[in-house]
Scaffold this motif. Sequence first.
Motif, PDB file in Angstrom:
ATOM      1  N   ILE A 204       0.869  -1.182   0.000  1.00 33.11           N
ATOM      2  CA  ILE A 204       0.000   0.000   0.000  1.00 33.11           C
ATOM      3  C   ILE A 204       0.899   1.223   0.000  1.00 33.11           C
ATOM      4  N   ASN A 205       1.348   1.580  -1.198  1.00 26.13           N
ATOM      5  CA  ASN A 205       2.307   2.686  -1.258  1.00 26.13           C
ATOM      6  C   ASN A 205       1.628   4.034  -1.480  1.00 26.13           C
ATOM      7  N   TRP A 206       0.333   3.993  -1.513  1.00 27.95           N
ATOM      8  CA  TRP A 206      -0.457   5.222  -1.613  1.00 27.95           C
ATOM      9  C   TRP A 206      -1.637   5.008  -0.689  1.00 27.95           C
ATOM     10  N   ALA A 207      -1.857   5.883   0.246  1.00 26.66           N
ATOM     11  CA  ALA A 207      -3.038   5.673   1.082  1.00 26.66           C
ATOM     12  C   ALA A 207      -3.690   6.998   1.459  1.00 26.66           C
TER      13      ALA A 207
ATOM     14  N   TYR B 144     -12.828 -10.011  -8.679  1.00 23.66           N
ATOM     15  CA  TYR B 144     -12.333 -10.187  -7.314  1.00 23.66           C
ATOM     16  C   TYR B 144     -12.135  -8.834  -6.624  1.00 23.66           C
ATOM     17  N   ALA B 145     -11.646  -7.857  -7.370  1.00 21.87           N
ATOM     18  CA  ALA B 145     -11.409  -6.538  -6.768  1.00 21.87           C
ATOM     19  C   ALA B 145     -12.686  -6.024  -6.113  1.00 21.87           C
ATOM     20  N   PHE B 146     -13.810  -6.272  -6.783  1.00 28.34           N
ATOM     21  CA  PHE B 146     -15.055  -5.746  -6.236  1.00 28.34           C
ATOM     22  C   PHE B 146     -15.617  -6.633  -5.128  1.00 28.34           C
ATOM     23  N   ILE B 147     -15.440  -7.943  -5.282  1.00 28.34           N
ATOM     24  CA  ILE B 147     -15.880  -8.836  -4.200  1.00 28.34           C
ATOM     25  C   ILE B 147     -15.084  -8.509  -2.940  1.00 28.34           C
ATOM     26  N   ASN B 148     -13.800  -8.267  -3.131  1.00 23.96           N
ATOM     27  CA  ASN B 148     -12.950  -7.951  -1.987  1.00 23.96           C
ATOM     28  C   ASN B 148     -13.344  -6.630  -1.334  1.00 23.96           C
ATOM     29  N   ARG B 149     -13.722  -5.674  -2.169  1.00 24.80           N
ATOM     30  CA  ARG B 149     -14.170  -4.399  -1.601  1.00 24.80           C
ATOM     31  C   ARG B 149     -15.386  -4.603  -0.697  1.00 24.80           C
TER      32      ARG B 149
ATOM     33  N   ILE C 158      -8.581   3.652  -3.280  1.00 27.17           N
ATOM     34  CA  ILE C 158      -7.121   3.617  -3.197  1.00 27.17           C
ATOM     35  C   ILE C 158      -6.650   2.483  -2.285  1.00 27.17           C
ATOM     36  N   GLY C 159      -7.083   2.529  -1.044  1.00 26.96           N
ATOM     37  CA  GLY C 159      -6.574   1.570  -0.061  1.00 26.96           C
ATOM     38  C   GLY C 159      -6.964   0.127  -0.359  1.00 26.96           C
ATOM     39  N   THR C 160      -8.271  -0.105  -0.534  1.00 32.80           N
ATOM     40  CA  THR C 160      -8.680  -1.506  -0.682  1.00 32.80           C
ATOM     41  C   THR C 160      -8.272  -2.090  -2.024  1.00 32.80           C
TER      42      THR C 160
ATOM     43  N   ARG D 151      -4.765  -5.697  -1.794  1.00 33.95           N
ATOM     44  CA  ARG D 151      -4.664  -7.057  -2.342  1.00 33.95           C
ATOM     45  C   ARG D 151      -4.457  -6.954  -3.842  1.00 33.95           C
ATOM     46  N   ASP D 152      -3.223  -7.106  -4.273  1.00 37.48           N
ATOM     47  CA  ASP D 152      -2.949  -6.953  -5.703  1.00 37.48           C
ATOM     48  C   ASP D 152      -2.839  -8.324  -6.357  1.00 37.48           C
ATOM     49  N   TYR D 153      -2.188  -8.400  -7.501  1.00 37.21           N
ATOM     50  CA  TYR D 153      -2.103  -9.661  -8.244  1.00 37.21           C
ATOM     51  C   TYR D 153      -1.362 -10.751  -7.469  1.00 37.21           C
ATOM     52  N   LEU D 154      -0.504 -10.347  -6.527  1.00 37.80           N
ATOM     53  CA  LEU D 154       0.401 -11.286  -5.881  1.00 37.80           C
ATOM     54  C   LEU D 154      -0.027 -11.521  -4.432  1.00 37.80           C
ATOM     55  N   PRO D 155      -0.740 -12.619  -4.162  1.00 34.93           N
ATOM     56  CA  PRO D 155      -1.273 -12.807  -2.808  1.00 34.93           C
ATOM     57  C   PRO D 155      -0.194 -12.810  -1.721  1.00 34.93           C
TER      58      PRO D 155
END
Lengths: 494, 402
Positions: A72-75, A330-335, A389-391, A395-399
């Motif tokens: 999380i290099n931007w928050a 997944y990005a949206f499910i995770n959100r 930004i945060g969420t 969790r990016d491509y690399l778990p």
Amino acid sequence: MHKEATIREPLVIGHKTFHEVTEDVCKPIEGKAPKTWYVLFAIAAIIGLYGVGCILYLLGTGIGTWGLNKTINWAWDITNFVWWVGIGHAGTLISAVLLLFRQKWRMAINRSAEAMTIFAVFMAGMFPLIHMGRIWVAYWVMPLPNQFGSLWPNFNSPLLWDVFAISTYLSVSLVFWYIGLIPDFATIRDRAKKPVAKKIYSLLSFGWSGRAKQWSRFEMVSLVLAGLATPLVFSVHSIVSFDFATSVIPGWHTTIFPPYFVAGAVFSGFAMVQTLMLVMRKAYNLEAYIHTKHIEYMNIVIMATGSIVGVAYLTELFVSWYSGVEYEAYAFINRATGPYWWAYWSMMTCNVVSPQLMWFKKLRTSLTFTFLIAIVVNIGMWFERFVIIGTTLHRDYLPSSWSMFYPSHIDIGVFVGTIGLFFVFFLLFTRYFPVLALNEVKTILKSSGQSFKDGDAKTPAFSIEEQHLADVKMKPSNNSDSDGSDVELNNDNK
Amino acid sequence: MDYQVSNKAKIWTTILMIVGIVFTGIGIIAASGSGHLGQKFLGNLLSNSFFFFSIAISAMFFLALQYATESGWYAYVKRVIEAVTGFLPLGIGLLIVTFLSLTFTNGAHIYMWMDPEVMNEGGSHYDALSAGKGAYLNKPFFWVRTLAYLAIYYIMWNGFMKRSIQQDNSPELAEEIHFKNYRKGATFLVFFAVFSSTSAWDWLMSIDIHWFSTLFGWYVFAGAWTSAMVVIIILLLYLKKLGYLPKVNESHIHDIGKWVFATSFLWAYLWFSQYMLIWYANIPEETTYYLMRIEHYKLLYFGMFIINFAFPMLILMSRDAKRHAGILTFVGLVILAGHWLDVWIMVMGGSMGPTASIGFLEIGMAVLFLGLFVRVILVKLSKSPLVSKNHPFLDESLHHEI
């Protein structure tokens, strides 16, 4: 000649003469500030100073003092930046877009909304600057010829476009705001008793004398600036959205971002205007000028832009499934269901559900309710940026590199500090500047003032005696001292 | 003075329709051997029925916007806006005919998702990605949505038209009707906010079945809105030229001219946002849409963008141009063609790809639809008094000056 239909509600309540308008707006500047002002100012200044302290500590130590990590290099930094820029959208929308649409109710609120805009953009601009860590080389973002060979900023980067977009926006907003202030400064100058104040206000008013020719130019310049500012309202937040949307990060890269960010910005900006206006109208006794109808109009704007934002959220959600891209889905499910579910649902409740309550006339004309919703919307819009930004980043491509963000006390201090500084600026503004575009309000008094509209005005807006005295007063050599519509006289027509 | 469709207008619209039919006939004969005739014909039918329908519904959006925002300036020209919405019933009919034809031909290679061979596992052209969208893109659900949009549009349109006449005839109810229009206008905007996007996905975006863009609905809407404003201004100028609507002054024309200018900018802004973001991120799933169109329609595609953006920007920038009938008509006709082309490339680029081209069939069908469209709105205009009475803002509109 312009006509106004009888079914339109008056914009100025009760019977006001031109002179009373001047009195109502200038009184707070000329008199002593009430105790509450000092108390509020002291609180804002203390919070602001704490923020400045945090910033200085951060600059001395490095941005490691923020809670950022490798994933999380931007928050909060960019969240706060986008939040403040968004808030800084309402002012120019009110003054430029509503001017083009000939919405006369804007005259009651445009001055303070524009001031708020400028201060919000100041706060926003600070975050990228301090994020650089070495703020003393901030001028490197400008494409300046330099001694380092061919060292130029990256013109392909939306972050650089941001620099240009925001500085253009700030300059145009500032000029627009100032041009509007000139006739009002002249009015204050003409009334000022103390020599120092008179000197300062006469410098500020650029020798405005209120001749027809000056008014004609004033109106022309306002229209030209409105024409210039309207595309800027769109461009600034579109380019801010490009910061995210040009990437290939799921949840960031989506084409609806530019217009949806613009709608969201107007949404949050109006909420902030609403928050400030509801307090200010009370504190400065401006209830006749900023009344329920104005609040209702602003609530309708909040409702409309909130709905646009809601449609955009749902569009994103739908297309994340429709696209068939599993990362996107997944990005949206995770959100919605991941560790930051509370941020997502706060955003949904505050931004999508709460403005829908404004469909009820009873609620959108209730001042307490409006105040509450305005704050809720501002909280919601902060969460929206944090969710984006945060969420998205956590969790990016690399778990294996998934992580969480925990703000440090410096993160919190800097954010809270900007709120303090913002209020310091705004309180100073209300103390020394005409908070209402008094000369503009006068132009609609006869067509939209309640007593004139109803036909039961006991006295004309500009009485014969006033006219006579104004003539007498203008005859002496220094006619630059009068703006032609006001005289230092307490009329007895109240 | 009430409007009568002049003989000249009748003759010209008839000529347009006859030319259209003849050209379409030649086009059909020419294409009959190619094996793409059905797809070509239905593709053009879809693109034209959508284009002209979208103008009518956008004009209704504009009318609803005036009601909901309590605008005053338009009251004197209200019937002109209403006339443009007059194509709505026929437009709905044509869309339904189009969708029925497509449904019975299993999508005619235009809606791939209507083809069981594509969507069903084991089919000869089975495509897992398309099949994944089956929960949304399937014939029954498509029809449920389509009929819902069209039914709600039609019912609300009917209400607006009925109340408009009612307001003329009963002055005592004028204010009540006005406030009812205010509420209904806002209600329509709510429906339209959702439907304009979803219907664009269903009818147009689903042609490029793999492709997706969240902005697509708003982009299509912006183009349709621009076209609607163009039709409104051209119709107004035409009436003015014939001596109708004497109280329409330069300010009214200037205002609609500004709308043409502003909606063109809105459209260009959305075009750029969608294009630039897809170009910048360069994700193959997304760029395919533009790559195909740039490869096979380079001149038409970028020509369309230049026409729809540069023309109104450069020519309508000045105040005088927005008050000049000749300039407005010229720019209006050019960008109307530009937006037609935009829709055509959306449909044909996605369905026929490299094999589509503009020939007799394309021009013929467009001209036929245009003739029909103009005739229908002129007839609609002649059905009610040219100026509405008892509108509470009529006096504001008569004294409109900017």
